[in-house]
Every structure is written in C-alpha cells, then in structure tokens.
Design an enzyme around this catalytic site. Structure first.
Site, mmCIF file in Angstrom:
data_model
loop_
_atom_site.group_PDB
_atom_site.id
_atom_site.type_symbol
_atom_site.label_atom_id
_atom_site.label_comp_id
_atom_site.label_asym_id
_atom_site.label_seq_id
_atom_site.Cartn_x
_atom_site.Cartn_y
_atom_site.Cartn_z
ATOM 1 C CG ASP A 175 -42.540 0.258 -38.853
ATOM 2 O OD1 ASP A 175 -42.716 -0.807 -39.463
ATOM 3 O OD2 ASP A 175 -42.992 0.473 -37.714
ATOM 4 C CB SER A 176 -39.712 -3.514 -42.273
ATOM 5 O OG SER A 176 -40.265 -3.082 -43.493
ATOM 6 C CG ASP B 207 -45.665 1.009 -41.399
ATOM 7 O OD1 ASP B 207 -46.860 0.915 -41.073
ATOM 8 O OD2 ASP B 207 -44.882 0.036 -41.459
ATOM 9 C CE LYS C 194 -48.130 -1.653 -42.266
ATOM 10 N NZ LYS C 194 -47.713 -1.877 -40.866
ATOM 11 C CD GLU D 38 -46.944 -2.458 -35.841
ATOM 12 O OE1 GLU D 38 -46.874 -2.781 -34.634
ATOM 13 O OE2 GLU D 38 -45.992 -2.547 -36.633
ATOM 14 C CD GLU E 181 -45.843 -8.976 -39.159
ATOM 15 O OE1 GLU E 181 -46.146 -7.783 -39.293
ATOM 16 O OE2 GLU E 181 -44.666 -9.381 -39.047
HETATM 17 O O1 KIV Z 1 -43.022 -2.500 -41.822
HETATM 18 C C1 KIV Z 1 -43.386 -3.400 -42.615
HETATM 19 O O2 KIV Z 1 -42.681 -3.763 -43.549
HETATM 20 C C2 KIV Z 1 -44.673 -4.029 -42.381
HETATM 21 C C3 KIV Z 1 -44.997 -5.237 -43.179
HETATM 22 C C4 KIV Z 1 -44.211 -6.349 -42.657
HETATM 23 C C5 KIV Z 1 -46.446 -5.509 -43.211
HETATM 24 O O3 KIV Z 1 -45.424 -3.584 -41.556
#
Ligand code: KIV
Length: 292
Positions: A49-50, A88, A118, A120, A186
């Site tokens: 989600d970055s 994500d 993924k 969090e 992280e």
């Molecule tokens: O969103 C992302 O890119 C991440 C990584 C930094 C692990 O969660």
C-alpha cells in the site's frame, strides 16, 4: 536454487519452507513493466500500500483503497511468472471484523489472481489471521513499525525500550501461532529482530530490521532512487534513477526546442509507388500499411 532457474511460481508454502535458508529476496512492485524486471530476481513481490505514497503522492498509506490495491495487483500479476505475489490489504479493509477481512481478502485473491494477502497488526489481528488461514487465504503478517498506525504511533523504529520489546514479543508469539506463512518485521532494532527470528517457526522478512531476518524487503522506488521525498536510514540506494530520468528529460526538451528531435530516422515518409499501384482511395490499403 537461484530465482532464475526456478521452474514455477513460488507459493506461500514454499516461502514458509525457506525459513533459515538462503535469505528470501523481496521487493515491492506496483506496475506490469517493473514486475517483469523484478520477477526473475525476487522470491516474493509485494504490491504494497506504499503505492499510495510512491505513485500517487499521498502523505501516508491511509487513503489507499481496496480498488487501488486490486488494480495494481492485477498489473503486477500480468508482469510476473515466478515470484510469490502478495497484495497488501489497505487501511480499513480488514480491521473491523474477521468477516470483513475474509470478504475483502477473497476479493483480492479472486480479482487479481495473487498468491496471498498482507495485513498489519500483532496480537489484535491474530484471530483474524487464523480465520483467514483456516479458510484458504495465505497471510503475510506485518509487525514492528506499522505505517497504517501512523496517526497513533508515528513513523519510528521500535524495540528501544523494554515496553516496546515486550510488545513485539507478544505480537510475534501471537502471529507465530496464527497460521501466517511469514511475517514482515519493519523498523525493529537488531537484537529484537534476531530474537524474534530465532524463536519463530515462520520466516521473518525485514525492512529496517537488520540482517538477522530470514529475508529482506525494500520499496523498489526507494532502492532505485526514484522516490526521493525522504530516504529512511535503512534504505540502500542501488541507483539514482530519478536523476537519470531528469537528465534524459532535459535532453529531450532541449532537442525538441532546437528541432533535433524527431530526426529523419523517426520520421515516416510516404512511399509514392504504393499510391500509384492503387488507383482509388477506396481500394488502397490503410496508411499504416503503406507507410513505414
Ligand atoms: O507497503 C509496503 O510497501 C510495505 C513494505 C514496506 C513492507 O508494507
């Protein structure tokens, strides 16, 4: 086995089996062309989600939506053949209940064709991860610094105090028993990352969490020098693509302004003989066919 000589796509189970072996190579990817380049070198591609900050200029990952993640997940799947692709789950798409998490994880798996999702969270998400895993959704967990909690914790590395260390231990233990196939760690100090890696049966994938982890992940645009709003201490820049793009664009702009581009070699010329062969405009082939 090197990534290039791998016969077929890596599954979440195969990533889990890499615990304690050759470090697992992971990078983020958001688009088809970048996924094509990364695929043969990486064990796992994360559609993070970055993407919101890196491609859309958002200030955090909070505004990223499920539809954005699905669109980028599809794009990465089109460019990837070998790596395990993980998408994500964005903020607000899984925290409400395990049923909400399952519904949205299924959308991601069905609409993108990716291998896993993924999310969090530590102790508080362990039950949700168990619910998903038991229903056929492979989950990559994410603890330590959690960017989706920016409004409550900020972006800062963790594990500096006894209280922080105790929290990471509790999170890691809960996630270790939840059915997650691996865990992203992280912004975590080395001693704690090592302890968690030693204790857990599943691989730890570090980002700013030292070489003690079972694998490493970085945001591709950070390590390529394409995203330069800020560079966290844990990022190693392997190139300065941003500067290279700037030089190329400046050269293009200057060529256009002095009519150096386009040159003869970039210019279509009419083939007069083709016009002569065909008497009328209606039986002539299209311009695309007769021009080269
Ligand atoms: O969103 C992302 O890119 C991440 C990584 C930094 C692990 O969660």
């Amino acid at each position: 086995m090197s990534a290039a000589s791998r016969p077929s796509r890596l599954t979440a189970n195969r990533i889990r089996a890499m615990k304690g072996g050759t470090p697992i190579v992971c990078l983020t990817a958001y688009t088809t062309p970048i996924a094509k380049i990364l695929d043969e070198h990486c064990d796992l591609l994360l559609v993070g989600d970055s993407v919101g900050m890196v491609l859309y200029g958002m200030e955090s990952t909070i505004p990223v939506t499920l539809d954005m993640m699905i669109a980028h997940g599809k794009a990465v799947m089109r460019g990837s053949k070998r790596a395990c692709v993980v998408v994500d789950m964005p903020y607000g798409s899984y925290q409400e209940s395990k049923e909400q998490a399952y519904r949205n994880a299924v959308r991601i798996l069905q609409e993108t064709g990716c291998d896993a999702v993924k999310l969090e969270g530590g102790e508080e998400m362990a039950e949700t991860i168990s619910f998903l895993s038991a229903r056929g959704v492979p989950v990559l967990a994410h603890i330590g610094l959690m960017p989706q909690q920016v409004h409550t914790t900020g972006y800062r590395s963790v594990g500096h105090t006894e209280a922080e260390t105790a929290k990471i231990r509790r999170d890691a233990t809960a996630i270790g028993g939840s059915g997650a196939f691996a865990i992203v760690l992280e912004g975590t100090v080395e001693s704690v990352a090592r302890e968690v890696t030693d204790v857990l049966q599943i691989p730890t994938i570090g980002i700013g969490a030292s070489a003690a982890c079972d694998g490493q992940i970085l945001v591709s645009d950070d390590m390529l020098g394409l995203f330069s709003e800020f560079t966290p201490r844990f990022v190693k820049r392997y190139d300065e693509l941003g500067r290279r793009v700037e030089r190329a664009v400046a050269a293009y702009a200057s060529d256009v302004r002095v009519r150096l581009f386009p040159g003869e070699e970039h210019t279509f010329k009419r083939r007069e003989h083709a016009r002569k062969t065909y008497g009328s405009a209606t039986d002539a082939p299209s311009l695309a066919t007769i021009e080269s």
